[in-house]
Design a protein around this motif. Structure first.
Motif, PDB file in Angstrom:
ATOM      1  N   GLU A   1      37.441  54.258  29.886  1.00  0.00           N
ATOM      2  CA  GLU A   1      37.163  53.663  31.561  1.00  0.00           C
ATOM      3  C   GLU A   1      37.481  52.270  31.680  1.00  0.00           C
ATOM      4  OE1 GLU A   1      37.033  55.924  33.845  1.00  0.00           O
ATOM      5  OE2 GLU A   1      37.463  57.472  32.496  1.00  0.00           O
ATOM      6  N   THR A   2      38.444  51.884  32.602  1.00  0.00           N
ATOM      7  CA  THR A   2      38.456  50.569  32.804  1.00  0.00           C
ATOM      8  C   THR A   2      37.577  50.192  34.228  1.00  0.00           C
ATOM      9  OG1 THR A   2      40.513  50.861  34.213  1.00  0.00           O
ATOM     10  CG2 THR A   2      40.835  50.284  31.701  1.00  0.00           C
ATOM     11  N   ALA A   3      37.409  48.991  34.121  1.00  0.00           N
ATOM     12  CA  ALA A   3      36.519  48.420  35.317  1.00  0.00           C
ATOM     13  C   ALA A   3      37.646  48.521  36.645  1.00  0.00           C
ATOM     14  CB  ALA A   3      35.877  47.129  35.198  1.00  0.00           C
ATOM     15  N   PRO A   4      37.149  48.834  37.736  1.00  0.00           N
ATOM     16  CA  PRO A   4      37.947  48.759  38.897  1.00  0.00           C
ATOM     17  C   PRO A   4      38.587  47.241  39.373  1.00  0.00           C
ATOM     18  CG  PRO A   4      35.959  49.465  39.819  1.00  0.00           C
ATOM     19  CD  PRO A   4      35.987  49.400  38.124  1.00  0.00           C
ATOM     20  N   SER A   5      39.686  46.909  39.454  1.00  0.00           N
ATOM     21  CA  SER A   5      40.176  45.629  39.977  1.00  0.00           C
ATOM     22  C   SER A   5      39.864  45.396  41.420  1.00  0.00           C
ATOM     23  CB  SER A   5      41.345  45.187  39.470  1.00  0.00           C
ATOM     24  OG  SER A   5      42.231  46.228  40.214  1.00  0.00           O
ATOM     25  N   ARG A   6      39.664  46.450  42.265  1.00  0.00           N
ATOM     26  CA  ARG A   6      39.375  46.175  43.542  1.00  0.00           C
ATOM     27  C   ARG A   6      38.143  45.856  43.887  1.00  0.00           C
ATOM     28  NH1 ARG A   6      41.219  50.733  47.871  1.00  0.00           N
ATOM     29  NH2 ARG A   6      43.110  50.428  46.607  1.00  0.00           N
ATOM     30  N   PRO A   7      38.102  44.555  44.747  1.00  0.00           N
ATOM     31  CA  PRO A   7      36.766  44.053  45.184  1.00  0.00           C
ATOM     32  C   PRO A   7      35.818  45.320  45.926  1.00  0.00           C
ATOM     33  CG  PRO A   7      38.158  42.620  45.840  1.00  0.00           C
ATOM     34  CD  PRO A   7      38.946  43.847  45.334  1.00  0.00           C
ATOM     35  N   LYS A   8      34.320  45.107  45.499  1.00  0.00           N
ATOM     36  CA  LYS A   8      33.753  46.083  46.122  1.00  0.00           C
ATOM     37  C   LYS A   8      33.676  46.328  47.634  1.00  0.00           C
ATOM     38  CE  LYS A   8      29.375  48.054  44.869  1.00  0.00           C
ATOM     39  NZ  LYS A   8      28.292  47.844  43.514  1.00  0.00           N
ATOM     40  N   ALA A   9      33.746  45.200  48.172  1.00  0.00           N
ATOM     41  CA  ALA A   9      34.047  45.263  49.869  1.00  0.00           C
ATOM     42  C   ALA A   9      35.187  45.874  50.276  1.00  0.00           C
ATOM     43  CB  ALA A   9      33.773  43.970  50.301  1.00  0.00           C
ATOM     44  N   CYS A  10      36.111  45.857  49.335  1.00  0.00           N
ATOM     45  CA  CYS A  10      37.797  46.381  49.783  1.00  0.00           C
ATOM     46  C   CYS A  10      37.684  47.851  49.383  1.00  0.00           C
ATOM     47  CB  CYS A  10      38.610  45.728  49.150  1.00  0.00           C
ATOM     48  SG  CYS A  10      38.434  43.860  49.611  1.00  0.00           S
ATOM     49  N   GLN A  11      36.988  48.386  48.556  1.00  0.00           N
ATOM     50  CA  GLN A  11      37.082  49.909  48.153  1.00  0.00           C
ATOM     51  C   GLN A  11      36.944  50.878  49.107  1.00  0.00           C
ATOM     52  OE1 GLN A  11      34.063  50.990  45.417  1.00  0.00           O
ATOM     53  NE2 GLN A  11      34.895  49.261  43.876  1.00  0.00           N
ATOM     54  N   GLY A  12      38.144  51.745  49.350  1.00  0.00           N
ATOM     55  CA  GLY A  12      38.524  52.530  50.374  1.00  0.00           C
ATOM     56  C   GLY A  12      39.059  51.660  51.736  1.00  0.00           C
ATOM     57  N   CYS A  13      39.287  50.902  51.830  1.00  0.00           N
ATOM     58  CA  CYS A  13      39.872  49.883  52.974  1.00  0.00           C
ATOM     59  C   CYS A  13      41.364  50.242  53.124  1.00  0.00           C
ATOM     60  CB  CYS A  13      39.765  48.425  53.105  1.00  0.00           C
ATOM     61  SG  CYS A  13      40.239  47.670  54.402  1.00  0.00           S
ATOM     62  N   ALA A  14      41.956  50.634  54.154  1.00  0.00           N
ATOM     63  CA  ALA A  14      43.257  50.637  54.238  1.00  0.00           C
ATOM     64  C   ALA A  14      44.121  49.402  54.339  1.00  0.00           C
ATOM     65  CB  ALA A  14      43.630  51.300  55.728  1.00  0.00           C
ATOM     66  N   HIS A  15      43.412  48.372  54.632  1.00  0.00           N
ATOM     67  CA  HIS A  15      44.104  46.944  54.574  1.00  0.00           C
ATOM     68  C   HIS A  15      44.467  46.351  53.315  1.00  0.00           C
ATOM     69  CE1 HIS A  15      43.773  46.930  58.805  1.00  0.00           C
ATOM     70  NE2 HIS A  15      42.657  47.021  58.990  1.00  0.00           N
ATOM     71  N   TYR A  16      43.862  47.093  52.260  1.00  0.00           N
ATOM     72  CA  TYR A  16      43.786  46.351  50.686  1.00  0.00           C
ATOM     73  C   TYR A  16      45.247  46.483  50.469  1.00  0.00           C
ATOM     74  CZ  TYR A  16      43.190  45.970  45.677  1.00  0.00           C
ATOM     75  OH  TYR A  16      43.200  45.462  44.415  1.00  0.00           O
ATOM     76  N   HIS A  17      45.631  45.240  49.712  1.00  0.00           N
ATOM     77  CA  HIS A  17      47.043  45.112  49.122  1.00  0.00           C
ATOM     78  C   HIS A  17      47.168  44.930  47.746  1.00  0.00           C
ATOM     79  CE1 HIS A  17      51.178  43.953  49.310  1.00  0.00           C
ATOM     80  NE2 HIS A  17      51.014  42.954  48.691  1.00  0.00           N
ATOM     81  N   GLY A  18      46.311  44.148  47.146  1.00  0.00           N
ATOM     82  CA  GLY A  18      46.061  43.953  45.549  1.00  0.00           C
ATOM     83  C   GLY A  18      47.034  43.518  44.890  1.00  0.00           C
ATOM     84  N   VAL A  19      48.196  43.052  45.050  1.00  0.00           N
ATOM     85  CA  VAL A  19      49.489  42.531  44.566  1.00  0.00           C
ATOM     86  C   VAL A  19      49.300  41.069  44.088  1.00  0.00           C
ATOM     87  CG1 VAL A  19      51.843  42.565  44.326  1.00  0.00           C
ATOM     88  CG2 VAL A  19      50.702  44.475  45.402  1.00  0.00           C
ATOM     89  N   ALA A  20      49.506  40.963  42.812  1.00  0.00           N
ATOM     90  CA  ALA A  20      49.522  39.345  42.513  1.00  0.00           C
ATOM     91  C   ALA A  20      50.957  39.000  42.360  1.00  0.00           C
ATOM     92  CB  ALA A  20      49.083  39.346  40.959  1.00  0.00           C
ATOM     93  N   TYR A  21      50.878  37.643  43.129  1.00  0.00           N
ATOM     94  CA  TYR A  21      52.404  36.970  43.302  1.00  0.00           C
ATOM     95  C   TYR A  21      52.535  35.846  42.629  1.00  0.00           C
ATOM     96  CZ  TYR A  21      53.115  40.393  47.050  1.00  0.00           C
ATOM     97  OH  TYR A  21      53.322  41.496  48.009  1.00  0.00           O
ATOM     98  N   GLY A  22      53.542  35.586  42.136  1.00  0.00           N
ATOM     99  CA  GLY A  22      53.839  34.232  41.286  1.00  0.00           C
ATOM    100  C   GLY A  22      54.882  34.816  39.941  1.00  0.00           C
ATOM    101  N   THR A  23      55.347  33.695  39.476  1.00  0.00           N
ATOM    102  CA  THR A  23      56.158  33.941  38.320  1.00  0.00           C
ATOM    103  C   THR A  23      55.686  33.537  36.816  1.00  0.00           C
ATOM    104  OG1 THR A  23      57.049  31.589  38.466  1.00  0.00           O
ATOM    105  CG2 THR A  23      58.335  33.629  39.424  1.00  0.00           C
ATOM    106  N   ALA A  24      54.780  32.694  36.855  1.00  0.00           N
ATOM    107  CA  ALA A  24      54.025  32.475  35.546  1.00  0.00           C
ATOM    108  C   ALA A  24      52.845  32.979  35.683  1.00  0.00           C
ATOM    109  CB  ALA A  24      54.004  30.904  35.176  1.00  0.00           C
ATOM    110  N   TYR A  25      52.318  33.423  34.403  1.00  0.00           N
ATOM    111  CA  TYR A  25      50.828  34.246  34.573  1.00  0.00           C
ATOM    112  C   TYR A  25      49.795  33.424  35.270  1.00  0.00           C
ATOM    113  CZ  TYR A  25      46.959  36.788  32.708  1.00  0.00           C
ATOM    114  OH  TYR A  25      45.670  37.348  32.697  1.00  0.00           O
ATOM    115  N   GLU A  26      49.933  31.979  34.648  1.00  0.00           N
ATOM    116  CA  GLU A  26      48.996  31.162  35.075  1.00  0.00           C
ATOM    117  C   GLU A  26      48.707  30.851  36.321  1.00  0.00           C
ATOM    118  OE1 GLU A  26      51.152  30.297  32.619  1.00  0.00           O
ATOM    119  OE2 GLU A  26      49.935  31.087  31.063  1.00  0.00           O
TER     120      GLU A  26
END
Length: 93
Positions: free
Chosen positions: A41-66
């Motif tokens: 089992e992995t821990a959910p990456s979604r913040p607790k306040a955002c669980q079940g929210c229709a506005h959650y996007h959750g995509v990382a943007y940028g070219t370098a990992y750092e």
């Protein structure tokens, strides 16, 4: 009528595709390691306040990992920072 595709658009597509393949490969390797160690089992990456929210996007943007930045939602780009429920929370999932 002949339409030509913008060479930058095509190059950006291939960079995004390669970045996704690299990310997916890394996720697969991590999953294999977790299963070998016994952590399935992995821990959910979604913040607790955002669980079940229709506005959650959750995509990382940028070219370098750092320098990648996670966009949580349009209302709170870095997530709801206060305790309790988000005032913009809307059910949808």
């Amino acid at each position: 009528m002949h339409t030509t595709q913008d060479p930058f658009q095509k190059a950006n597509y291939f960079f995004r595709k390669a970045d996704y393949v690299k990310w997916h490969r890394q996720q697969s390797k991590q999953q294999i390691l977790r299963s070998q160690v016994g952590f399935i089992e992995t821990a959910p990456s979604r913040p607790k306040a955002c669980q079940g929210c229709a506005h959650y996007h959750g995509v990382a943007y940028g070219t370098a990992y750092e320098s990648r930045h996670m966009l949580i939602c349009g209302f709170h780009p870095y997530g709801w920072g206060n305790q309790g429920t988000c005032p913009d929370w809307e059910g949808g999932f």
